[in-house]
Design a protein around this motif. Structure first.
Motif, PDB file in Angstrom:
ATOM      1  N   ARG A 184       0.836  -1.203   0.000  1.00 44.23           N
ATOM      2  CA  ARG A 184       0.000   0.000   0.000  1.00 44.23           C
ATOM      3  C   ARG A 184       0.865   1.244   0.000  1.00 44.23           C
ATOM      4  O   ARG A 184       0.561   2.235  -0.706  1.00 44.23           O
ATOM      5  N   LEU A 185       1.981   1.225   0.736  1.00 48.12           N
ATOM      6  CA  LEU A 185       2.879   2.368   0.785  1.00 48.12           C
ATOM      7  C   LEU A 185       3.492   2.625  -0.576  1.00 48.12           C
ATOM      8  O   LEU A 185       3.585   3.801  -1.018  1.00 48.12           O
ATOM      9  N   GLU A 186       3.861   1.574  -1.286  1.00 46.85           N
ATOM     10  CA  GLU A 186       4.440   1.736  -2.631  1.00 46.85           C
ATOM     11  C   GLU A 186       3.410   2.341  -3.596  1.00 46.85           C
ATOM     12  O   GLU A 186       3.743   3.210  -4.446  1.00 46.85           O
ATOM     13  N   ARG A 208       1.669   6.973  -6.693  1.00 49.13           N
ATOM     14  CA  ARG A 208       0.614   7.927  -7.019  1.00 49.13           C
ATOM     15  C   ARG A 208       1.081   9.356  -6.758  1.00 49.13           C
ATOM     16  O   ARG A 208       0.805  10.271  -7.557  1.00 49.13           O
ATOM     17  N   GLN A 209       1.823   9.527  -5.671  1.00 53.02           N
ATOM     18  CA  GLN A 209       2.313  10.857  -5.329  1.00 53.02           C
ATOM     19  C   GLN A 209       3.270  11.363  -6.406  1.00 53.02           C
ATOM     20  O   GLN A 209       3.284  12.560  -6.742  1.00 53.02           O
ATOM     21  N   MET A 210       4.070  10.442  -6.915  1.00 57.26           N
ATOM     22  CA  MET A 210       5.074  10.850  -7.892  1.00 57.26           C
ATOM     23  C   MET A 210       4.489  10.997  -9.300  1.00 57.26           C
ATOM     24  O   MET A 210       5.004  11.755 -10.123  1.00 57.26           O
ATOM     25  N   THR A 211       3.417  10.328  -9.603  1.00 60.93           N
ATOM     26  CA  THR A 211       2.922  10.304 -10.988  1.00 60.93           C
ATOM     27  C   THR A 211       1.624  11.082 -11.199  1.00 60.93           C
ATOM     28  O   THR A 211       1.194  11.266 -12.345  1.00 60.93           O
ATOM     29  N   THR A 212       1.012  11.486 -10.104  1.00 62.22           N
ATOM     30  CA  THR A 212      -0.311  12.123 -10.260  1.00 62.22           C
ATOM     31  C   THR A 212      -0.233  13.568  -9.773  1.00 62.22           C
ATOM     32  O   THR A 212       0.343  13.852  -8.731  1.00 62.22           O
ATOM     33  N   VAL A 213      -0.912  14.419 -10.599  1.00 62.56           N
ATOM     34  CA  VAL A 213      -1.015  15.830 -10.220  1.00 62.56           C
ATOM     35  C   VAL A 213      -2.308  15.997  -9.444  1.00 62.56           C
ATOM     36  O   VAL A 213      -3.392  15.622  -9.892  1.00 62.56           O
ATOM     37  N   MET A 214      -2.140  16.437  -8.208  1.00 51.87           N
ATOM     38  CA  MET A 214      -3.300  16.532  -7.322  1.00 51.87           C
ATOM     39  C   MET A 214      -3.436  17.948  -6.788  1.00 51.87           C
ATOM     40  O   MET A 214      -2.473  18.690  -6.753  1.00 51.87           O
ATOM     41  N   ARG A 264      -2.183  16.726   0.416  1.00 47.34           N
ATOM     42  CA  ARG A 264      -1.964  16.732   1.876  1.00 47.34           C
ATOM     43  C   ARG A 264      -2.500  15.449   2.486  1.00 47.34           C
ATOM     44  O   ARG A 264      -1.866  14.834   3.345  1.00 47.34           O
ATOM     45  N   ARG A 265      -3.696  15.009   2.060  1.00 46.83           N
ATOM     46  CA  ARG A 265      -4.268  13.781   2.601  1.00 46.83           C
ATOM     47  C   ARG A 265      -3.413  12.571   2.228  1.00 46.83           C
ATOM     48  O   ARG A 265      -3.241  11.654   3.015  1.00 46.83           O
ATOM     49  N   LEU A 266      -2.850  12.614   0.999  1.00 43.76           N
ATOM     50  CA  LEU A 266      -2.000  11.509   0.555  1.00 43.76           C
ATOM     51  C   LEU A 266      -0.735  11.419   1.404  1.00 43.76           C
ATOM     52  O   LEU A 266      -0.302  10.308   1.824  1.00 43.76           O
ATOM     53  N   VAL A 267      -0.146  12.560   1.678  1.00 41.51           N
ATOM     54  CA  VAL A 267       1.073  12.586   2.505  1.00 41.51           C
ATOM     55  C   VAL A 267       0.775  12.066   3.909  1.00 41.51           C
ATOM     56  O   VAL A 267       1.549  11.303   4.509  1.00 41.51           O
ATOM     57  N   GLU A 268      -0.373  12.488   4.443  1.00 42.29           N
ATOM     58  CA  GLU A 268      -0.750  12.011   5.782  1.00 42.29           C
ATOM     59  C   GLU A 268      -0.945  10.493   5.786  1.00 42.29           C
ATOM     60  O   GLU A 268      -0.579   9.793   6.740  1.00 42.29           O
ATOM     61  N   GLU A 269      -1.554   9.962   4.715  1.00 39.83           N
ATOM     62  CA  GLU A 269      -1.777   8.516   4.618  1.00 39.83           C
ATOM     63  C   GLU A 269      -0.449   7.771   4.538  1.00 39.83           C
ATOM     64  O   GLU A 269      -0.272   6.719   5.170  1.00 39.83           O
ATOM     65  N   ILE A 270       0.469   8.347   3.721  1.00 42.75           N
ATOM     66  CA  ILE A 270       1.786   7.725   3.601  1.00 42.75           C
ATOM     67  C   ILE A 270       2.487   7.708   4.964  1.00 42.75           C
ATOM     68  O   ILE A 270       3.067   6.695   5.388  1.00 42.75           O
ATOM     69  N   ALA A 271       2.421   8.815   5.690  1.00 45.50           N
ATOM     70  CA  ALA A 271       3.053   8.915   7.016  1.00 45.50           C
ATOM     71  C   ALA A 271       2.422   7.927   7.991  1.00 45.50           C
ATOM     72  O   ALA A 271       3.092   7.280   8.813  1.00 45.50           O
ATOM     73  N   ARG A 272       1.074   7.800   7.889  1.00 42.33           N
ATOM     74  CA  ARG A 272       0.377   6.868   8.794  1.00 42.33           C
ATOM     75  C   ARG A 272       0.804   5.429   8.514  1.00 42.33           C
ATOM     76  O   ARG A 272       1.055   4.632   9.442  1.00 42.33           O
ATOM     77  N   ILE A 273       0.926   5.054   7.237  1.00 47.03           N
ATOM     78  CA  ILE A 273       1.316   3.684   6.876  1.00 47.03           C
ATOM     79  C   ILE A 273       2.770   3.423   7.277  1.00 47.03           C
ATOM     80  O   ILE A 273       3.110   2.331   7.778  1.00 47.03           O
TER      81      ILE A 273
END
Length: 300
Positions: free
Chosen positions: A117-119, A124-130, A136-145
């Motif tokens: 899931r972390l990968e 997604r963070q590196m390939t998707t423009v958000m 911010r939510r993606l970064v928080e999810e990555i940090a949580r995982i």
């Protein structure tokens, strides 16, 4: 002993036979005693040799007992040390289990799924423009995982630590069991050696008693042999004395008979001279006492 010279020939002969019988009886008794003494001394020698051998065995067993006691003390000291280690390790295992139980649910979370899931999120963070909010939510999810992954790893460390501690505790228990078995073996051997020592001590007491009894018996029989020897010396002296007196008595009787013959011959010669008959030279010698009993014996 026969000292009275008034014994008759018959009485002397009777006494001589009595002394001879007594001498034979005493010599037979002495022979039996000497054979018995030889047997008793052989038996005592055998018992003394057995006692000497048992004393050496007793000393050896006593030294073995000393070594076993020393060995038992060493094992006991090591056993006490290992038992303390086991108690300490059991407490470590208890504490580690408590920690592992608290983090058990975390440790059971699939680390592979979290990493996958972390990968995905990082890709997604590196390939998707958000939009900023989505990023911010993606970064928080990555940090949580990532935090969850770290917790899972830490929890699993505790689980592994418990297993390691349990294995070490079990190994210590095996060492403790081995030491207890060794102690039991040494204790059993100590009991066996002590029983052997007790048996040898009892046998030594028995042997000492038997040797003492044999020594007393040998002393008594030796004293009797000495007494018999003294009696035999006395009887031999009496026997020789009686024989001498018997010879003297018989010689005296023989001389008396010869003197009686000589006196009879003198009377005959005197009567012949009184009748006026001529006398021979020998008759003259008899008449005038020139012949003694020895001469008469030779002239007959």
């Amino acid at each position: 002993m026969v000292e009275d010279h008034s014994y008759s020939e018959g009485e002397l002969l009777t006494r001589i036979e009595e002394v001879k019988d007594k001498i034979i009886q005493l010599k037979d008794e002495r022979r039996r005693l000497i054979e018995e003494l030889r047997r008793l001394r052989d038996e005592r020698r055998r018992l003394i040799e057995e006692r000497r051998r048992l004393i050496e065995e007793f000393k050896s067993l006593r030294e073995r007992l000393r070594e076993l006691k020393s060995r038992l003390a060493e094992i006991k000291a090591e056993r006490d040390k290992v038992r303390k280690e086991a108690l300490d390790k059991r407490e470590d295992v208890r504490i580690a289990r408590q920690l592992a139980e608290k983090e058990g649910e975390v440790a059971r979370v699939s680390l592979r799924r979290l990493q996958k899931r972390l990968e995905e999120l990082e890709w997604r963070q590196m390939t998707t423009v958000m939009r900023p909010e989505e990023e911010r939510r993606l970064v928080e999810e990555i940090a949580r995982i990532e935090s969850m992954i770290m917790k899972v790893k830490e929890a699993r460390k505790h689980v592994i630590s418990v297993l390691e501690l349990e294995a070490d505790y079990k190994a210590t228990l095996l060492r403790l069991k081995d030491l207890n078995n060794k102690m039991a073996e040494v204790v059993e051997e100590i009991k066996s050696v002590r029983l052997q020592l007790q048996g040898i001590a009892a046998r030594l007491d028995e042997l000492s008693s038997k040797v003492g009894a044999l020594t007393q018996s040998i002393s008594d029989k030796s004293s009797r042999v000495d007494e018999i020897n003294r009696e035999l010396d006395s009887l031999y002296n009496e026997y020789r004395g009686a024989l001498g007196r018997l010879r003297d008595l018989r010689e005296s009787r023989r001389l008396g008979i010869q003197l009686e013959l000589l006196e009879r011959k003198r009377r005959e010669v005197r009567e012949k001279a009184e009748r006026g008959e001529p006398l021979t030279l020998e008759e003259l010698r008899i008449l005038y006492g020139e012949l003694d009993e020895e001469g008469l014996s030779s002239s007959q």
